[in-house]
Design an enzyme around this catalytic site. Structure first.
Site, mmCIF file in Angstrom:
data_model
loop_
_atom_site.group_PDB
_atom_site.id
_atom_site.type_symbol
_atom_site.label_atom_id
_atom_site.label_comp_id
_atom_site.label_asym_id
_atom_site.label_seq_id
_atom_site.Cartn_x
_atom_site.Cartn_y
_atom_site.Cartn_z
ATOM 1 N N LYS A 256 -3.103 -1.003 -1.688
ATOM 2 C CA LYS A 256 -1.811 -0.437 -2.068
ATOM 3 C C LYS A 256 -1.855 0.238 -3.443
ATOM 4 C CE LYS A 256 0.393 -1.448 1.694
ATOM 5 N NZ LYS A 256 0.854 -0.364 2.600
ATOM 6 N N TYR B 95 -5.340 -6.404 0.059
ATOM 7 C CA TYR B 95 -4.035 -5.754 0.192
ATOM 8 C C TYR B 95 -3.628 -5.085 -1.124
ATOM 9 C CZ TYR B 95 0.850 -5.056 1.490
ATOM 10 O OH TYR B 95 2.069 -4.490 1.773
#
Length: 268
Positions: free
Chosen positions: A161, A157
């Site tokens: 991002k 994640y």
């Protein structure tokens, strides 16, 4: 920003719930014709129906952002059917991890990158020529506070991002001459269905709220930031990563971050 987007056409990916749904409503209220796109066709249809019931203009589409061809088809159909494309909120994302130890399983890594990073790229790439043909526009990509301040145990994640932030800055440089602004947002921990998976752990919602300088965010707060970035009021902003995170990345709370990384759920 009442009617700030009158006459504009906006696409919201991941629009069936959470930040996407709230932002689709806000864009409609601001005057845009909103296309709510999501893998969850029923959820997207429900959001579009609630926007029209409020007196605004919306429709829904089924979209898997990991399919580059499908993203291209959707953006072209929006351009053809609605007469232009002016705003893209590339928001579809997941918080998959499945991580146990130093790194996530390959399958979890691949799926997280496919949705959170590749999906943003595919949608941005498909939108750019249609926005150029519409006279310019604004792309807003959903990054995260983890774009700049990762937490342990969220490798895929965090990487996805951070990639969104880098992609945003690069696209902004190349799209400026086309009349297209590209920015990203970095929310903190927002009270959404996706984060409800985290909140299910005893005491952790309150702990994360204390990690923000002014408490947890609501989806509507992020939606307001997106509407601003989509509007002419933000005409000087491109290539920016906006930390709309209620002070999470400024406040930092190293004690909280360490406890999260160590798998602890009881916080003082």
């Amino acid at each position: 920003m009442e009617r700030a987007l009158e006459g504009k056409v906006a696409v919201v990916t991941g629009g069936a719930s959470g930040l996407g749904a709230a932002t689709a409503h806000a864009l409609g209220k601001a005057g845009a014709v909103v296309v709510v796109a999501d893998r969850d066709g029923d959820g997207a249809s429900d959001v579009a129906s609630s926007i029209t019931a409020a007196g605004h203009h919306a429709q829904s589409r089924v979209l898997d952002v990991t399919d580059a061809d499908a993203c291209d088809v959707l953006m072209q159909s929006v351009f053809d059917e609605l007469g232009g494309l002016h705003v893209l909120f590339a928001n579809a994302g997941v918080a998959l991890t499945g991580q146990d130890g130093f790194a996530p399983p390959v399958e979890a890594w691949d799926r997280t990158i496919a949705i959170n990073l590749n999906g943003v790229f595919y949608c941005d790439r498909a939108a750019i020529p249609r926005m150029q043909a519409s006279g310019g526009g604004s792309i807003i990509n959903t990054g995260s506070s983890m774009s700049t301040l990762p937490l342990g145990g969220m490798d895929a994640y965090a990487a996805s991002k951070a990639g969104v932030m880098g992609l945003t800055k690069s696209l902004a440089a190349s799209c400026g001459p086309l009349g297209i602004r590209v920015n990203s947002i970095g929310p903190g921990y927002v009270d959404t269905p996706m984060n409800a998976l985290i909140w299910g752990i005893d005491d952790i919602k309150d702990a994360f709220a204390r990690g923000h300088a002014t408490g947890l965010q609501t989806p509507d707060e992020i939606a307001d930031a997106v509407v601003f970035l989509a509007s002419d009021a933000a005409r000087s902003l491109t290539g920016a990563h906006i930390a709309c995170d209620r002070g999470w990345t400024a406040f930092k709370r190293p004690d909280l971050l360490a406890q999260w990384a160590n798998g602890e759920v009881e916080f003082s």
